[in-house]
Design a protein around this motif. Structure first.
Motif, PDB file in Angstrom:
ATOM      1  N   PHE A 199       1.942  -2.585  16.885  1.00 10.97           N
ATOM      2  CA  PHE A 199       3.227  -2.344  17.520  1.00 10.97           C
ATOM      3  C   PHE A 199       4.234  -3.381  17.015  1.00 10.97           C
ATOM      4  N   GLY A 200       5.427  -2.936  16.714  1.00  9.48           N
ATOM      5  CA  GLY A 200       6.464  -3.866  16.288  1.00  9.48           C
ATOM      6  C   GLY A 200       6.419  -4.184  14.809  1.00  9.48           C
ATOM      7  N   ARG A 201       5.427  -3.633  14.105  1.00 13.01           N
ATOM      8  CA  ARG A 201       5.402  -3.892  12.665  1.00 13.01           C
ATOM      9  C   ARG A 201       5.484  -2.581  11.900  1.00 13.01           C
ATOM     10  N   ARG A 202       6.102  -1.584  12.519  1.00 11.16           N
ATOM     11  CA  ARG A 202       6.281  -0.304  11.841  1.00 11.16           C
ATOM     12  C   ARG A 202       7.149  -0.534  10.615  1.00 11.16           C
ATOM     13  N   PRO A 203       7.086   0.243   9.562  1.00 10.86           N
ATOM     14  CA  PRO A 203       6.193   1.380   9.383  1.00 10.86           C
ATOM     15  C   PRO A 203       4.753   0.949   9.123  1.00 10.86           C
ATOM     16  N   THR A 204       3.840   1.814   9.497  1.00 10.22           N
ATOM     17  CA  THR A 204       2.421   1.509   9.330  1.00 10.22           C
ATOM     18  C   THR A 204       1.779   2.502   8.360  1.00 10.22           C
ATOM     19  N   VAL A 205       0.559   2.193   8.006  1.00  9.72           N
ATOM     20  CA  VAL A 205      -0.155   3.001   7.021  1.00  9.72           C
ATOM     21  C   VAL A 205      -0.768   4.228   7.734  1.00  9.72           C
ATOM     22  N   PRO A 206      -0.601   5.442   7.171  1.00 13.60           N
ATOM     23  CA  PRO A 206      -1.117   6.630   7.869  1.00 13.60           C
ATOM     24  C   PRO A 206      -2.635   6.820   7.667  1.00 13.60           C
ATOM     25  N   PRO A 207      -3.280   7.596   8.552  1.00 16.34           N
ATOM     26  CA  PRO A 207      -4.727   7.802   8.476  1.00 16.34           C
ATOM     27  C   PRO A 207      -5.205   8.321   7.118  1.00 16.34           C
ATOM     28  N   GLU A 208      -4.407   9.201   6.462  1.00 18.29           N
ATOM     29  CA  GLU A 208      -4.841   9.760   5.167  1.00 18.29           C
ATOM     30  C   GLU A 208      -4.999   8.651   4.141  1.00 18.29           C
ATOM     31  N   VAL A 209      -4.100   7.659   4.212  1.00 18.91           N
ATOM     32  CA  VAL A 209      -4.164   6.557   3.248  1.00 18.91           C
ATOM     33  C   VAL A 209      -5.363   5.649   3.570  1.00 18.91           C
ATOM     34  N   ILE A 210      -5.638   5.448   4.862  1.00 14.06           N
ATOM     35  CA  ILE A 210      -6.817   4.649   5.236  1.00 14.06           C
ATOM     36  C   ILE A 210      -8.082   5.336   4.700  1.00 14.06           C
ATOM     37  N   ALA A 211      -8.102   6.661   4.748  1.00 14.83           N
ATOM     38  CA  ALA A 211      -9.256   7.408   4.217  1.00 14.83           C
ATOM     39  C   ALA A 211      -9.422   7.143   2.716  1.00 14.83           C
ATOM     40  N   GLU A 212      -8.295   7.084   1.996  1.00  9.68           N
ATOM     41  CA  GLU A 212      -8.359   6.781   0.551  1.00  9.68           C
ATOM     42  C   GLU A 212      -8.888   5.367   0.317  1.00  9.68           C
ATOM     43  N   LEU A 213      -8.437   4.427   1.156  1.00  5.61           N
ATOM     44  CA  LEU A 213      -8.894   3.040   1.004  1.00  5.61           C
ATOM     45  C   LEU A 213     -10.404   2.954   1.246  1.00  5.61           C
TER      46      LEU A 213
ATOM     47  N   CYS B  59       0.845  -1.185   0.000  1.00  6.00           N
ATOM     48  CA  CYS B  59       0.000   0.000   0.000  1.00  6.00           C
ATOM     49  C   CYS B  59       0.883   1.238   0.000  1.00  6.00           C
ATOM     50  N   ALA B  60       0.345   2.354  -0.502  1.00  2.00           N
ATOM     51  CA  ALA B  60       1.071   3.618  -0.424  1.00  2.00           C
ATOM     52  C   ALA B  60       1.313   3.964   1.044  1.00  2.00           C
ATOM     53  N   ASP B  61       2.506   4.524   1.348  1.00  7.73           N
ATOM     54  CA  ASP B  61       2.777   4.895   2.742  1.00  7.73           C
ATOM     55  C   ASP B  61       2.483   6.366   3.001  1.00  7.73           C
ATOM     56  N   GLY B  62       1.968   7.064   1.979  1.00 11.52           N
ATOM     57  CA  GLY B  62       1.615   8.471   2.146  1.00 11.52           C
ATOM     58  C   GLY B  62       2.806   9.403   2.006  1.00 11.52           C
ATOM     59  N   GLU B  63       4.006   8.820   1.789  1.00 14.31           N
ATOM     60  CA  GLU B  63       5.234   9.637   1.659  1.00 14.31           C
ATOM     61  C   GLU B  63       5.992   9.269   0.399  1.00 14.31           C
ATOM     62  N   GLY B  64       5.273   8.703  -0.578  1.00 13.44           N
ATOM     63  CA  GLY B  64       5.891   8.345  -1.846  1.00 13.44           C
ATOM     64  C   GLY B  64       6.435   6.932  -1.893  1.00 13.44           C
ATOM     65  N   GLY B  65       6.403   6.214  -0.770  1.00 14.09           N
ATOM     66  CA  GLY B  65       6.890   4.832  -0.746  1.00 14.09           C
ATOM     67  C   GLY B  65       5.743   3.846  -0.600  1.00 14.09           C
ATOM     68  N   ARG B  66       6.094   2.610  -0.318  1.00 10.02           N
ATOM     69  CA  ARG B  66       5.097   1.553  -0.162  1.00 10.02           C
ATOM     70  C   ARG B  66       5.296   0.887   1.196  1.00 10.02           C
ATOM     71  N   VAL B  67       4.225   0.350   1.745  1.00 10.01           N
ATOM     72  CA  VAL B  67       4.291  -0.309   3.039  1.00 10.01           C
ATOM     73  C   VAL B  67       3.470  -1.593   2.965  1.00 10.01           C
ATOM     74  N   SER B  68       3.900  -2.602   3.732  1.00 14.51           N
ATOM     75  CA  SER B  68       3.178  -3.876   3.744  1.00 14.51           C
ATOM     76  C   SER B  68       1.933  -3.749   4.631  1.00 14.51           C
ATOM     77  N   VAL B  69       0.793  -4.222   4.142  1.00 20.06           N
ATOM     78  CA  VAL B  69      -0.434  -4.249   4.952  1.00 20.06           C
ATOM     79  C   VAL B  69      -1.116  -5.597   4.773  1.00 20.06           C
ATOM     80  N   HIS B  70      -1.920  -5.977   5.745  1.00 22.23           N
ATOM     81  CA  HIS B  70      -2.710  -7.201   5.646  1.00 22.23           C
ATOM     82  C   HIS B  70      -4.175  -6.815   5.526  1.00 22.23           C
ATOM     83  N   LEU B  71      -4.868  -7.483   4.610  1.00 23.34           N
ATOM     84  CA  LEU B  71      -6.280  -7.192   4.385  1.00 23.34           C
ATOM     85  C   LEU B  71      -7.090  -8.434   4.721  1.00 23.34           C
ATOM     86  N   LEU B  72      -8.014  -8.307   5.678  1.00 24.48           N
ATOM     87  CA  LEU B  72      -8.919  -9.407   5.984  1.00 24.48           C
ATOM     88  C   LEU B  72     -10.077  -9.343   5.002  1.00 24.48           C
TER      89      LEU B  72
END
Ligand code: AMP
Ligand code: ZN
Ligand code: FE
Ligand code: FE
Length: 289
Positions: free
Chosen positions: A201-215, A70-83
């Motif tokens: 916790f412990g799985r940083r970096p995480t997805v920021p709120p702005e990106v969750i809003a886009e999702l 997923c986008a990390d909101g800073e031009g990079g990508r971050v790992s996320v899990h989707l249920l």
């Protein structure tokens, strides 16, 4: 009033849990749960055996946890899990993507184990894959178990801390699904999606709120608010964010059997939130025992 206890995130031996799907249903029933979701990584193989094991009145929400980026909101990508829940498990796009991810996970497990063996650590990729069997989804916990069997680490947690966590030298990345593609794929198959442990916790970096809003705009249905790896302030922030964005709020244990110390039903979902999830799905039914 009848108390309904709902846990919407668990793993069986179809991926990296240690209870078989049928056994997991029994463990859930013994823990007093009324509704359980089976959310193995990148597979639906446990759905049928779990459904067949349901005791009378207990309900199973068929699901999966998808490995995404997923986008990390800073031009990079971050790992996320989707249920993903209640989707048509035969939708060709889902079948193909889950197969690709499971194949890649095997290649990756081999790369991790080979790298360890080359450094003299007592692990053997073939042995780990043989134990896993041909269908289960491979993951780092399977390598961690091998390190425990070899006596190098006392627990799976220790194996992660010493060898397998990101930045530990033996971490090998995957080509995960873009999360927006995964949301579209699951929605098209009648399912609903919940962002898993977004502020764990412990799985940083995480997805920021702005990106969750886009999702949320792209069709995300909910956020996992209560999760064992969420600190109290993370839960407060996520609860408020979900409310703002009109998203369903879930709570779940992310039970993995003895691979983690978490108990099944340690975190639960409110019945209204569960009903809101089910109401938005059309792909596969909740199984009733
Ligand atoms: P993978 O899918 O191969 O990237 O491995 C991730 C899996 O390992 C997830 O199911 C996590 O819940 C689990 N995991 C991550 N960190 C730990 C840890 N410290 N102890 C036990 N399991 C972990
Ligand atoms: Zn897992
Ligand atoms: Fe996860
Ligand atoms: Fe999980």
């Amino acid at each position: 009033m009848v108390v309904v206890r709902i846990d919407l995130h668990t793993h069986s031996t179809a991926s990296d849990g240690t209870d078989g799907p049928a056994e997991l249903v029994s463990v859930a029933a013994a823990a007093g749960l009324d509704v359980i979701a089976l959310t193995d990584h990148d597979t639906t193989a446990g759905w049928r055996p779990a459904a067949e094991a349901l005791p009378s009145g207990m309900r199973l929400v068929p699901g999966a946890e998808l490995s995404c980026e997923c986008a990390d909101g800073e031009g990079g990508r971050v790992s996320v899990h989707l249920l993903a829940y209640l989707f048509d498990p035969e939708a060709p796009a889902i079948v193909a993507e889950q197969r690709r991810l499971r194949d890649e996970r095997r290649t990756r497990l081999r790369a991790i184990a080979d790298r360890m063996a080359a450094d003299g650590l007592p692990v053997d990729a073939d042995e780990i894959l043989d134990r896993l069997g041909p269908d289960a989804t491979a993951g780092r916990p399977h390598v961690a178990q091998a390190l425990v069997r070899a006596g190098l680490c006392a627990t799976v947690d220790e194996a992660f801390a010493g060898y397998l966590a990101g930045g530990r030298g033996y971490y090998v990345p995957r080509t995960d699904t873009p999360v927006t593609d995964a949301i579209e794929m699951i929605s098209a198959a009648g399912g609903v999606t919940v962002l898993a442990h977004p502020f764990a916790f412990g799985r940083r970096p995480t997805v920021p709120p702005e990106v969750i809003a886009e999702l949320a705009q792209r069709g995300l249905t909910g956020i996992e608010v209560d999760h064992p790896n969420h600190e109290p302030d993370a839960r407060d922030e996520l609860r408020a964010l979900a409310k703002d964005l009109g998203l369903v709020r879930t709570g779940s244990s992310d039970y993995h059997g003895t691979n983690k110390t978490i108990r099944i039903g340690q975190e639960t979902t409110a019945v209204e939130e569960f009903e809101a999830l089910v109401a938005q799905s059309t792909g596969a039914p909740v199984e009733v025992g």
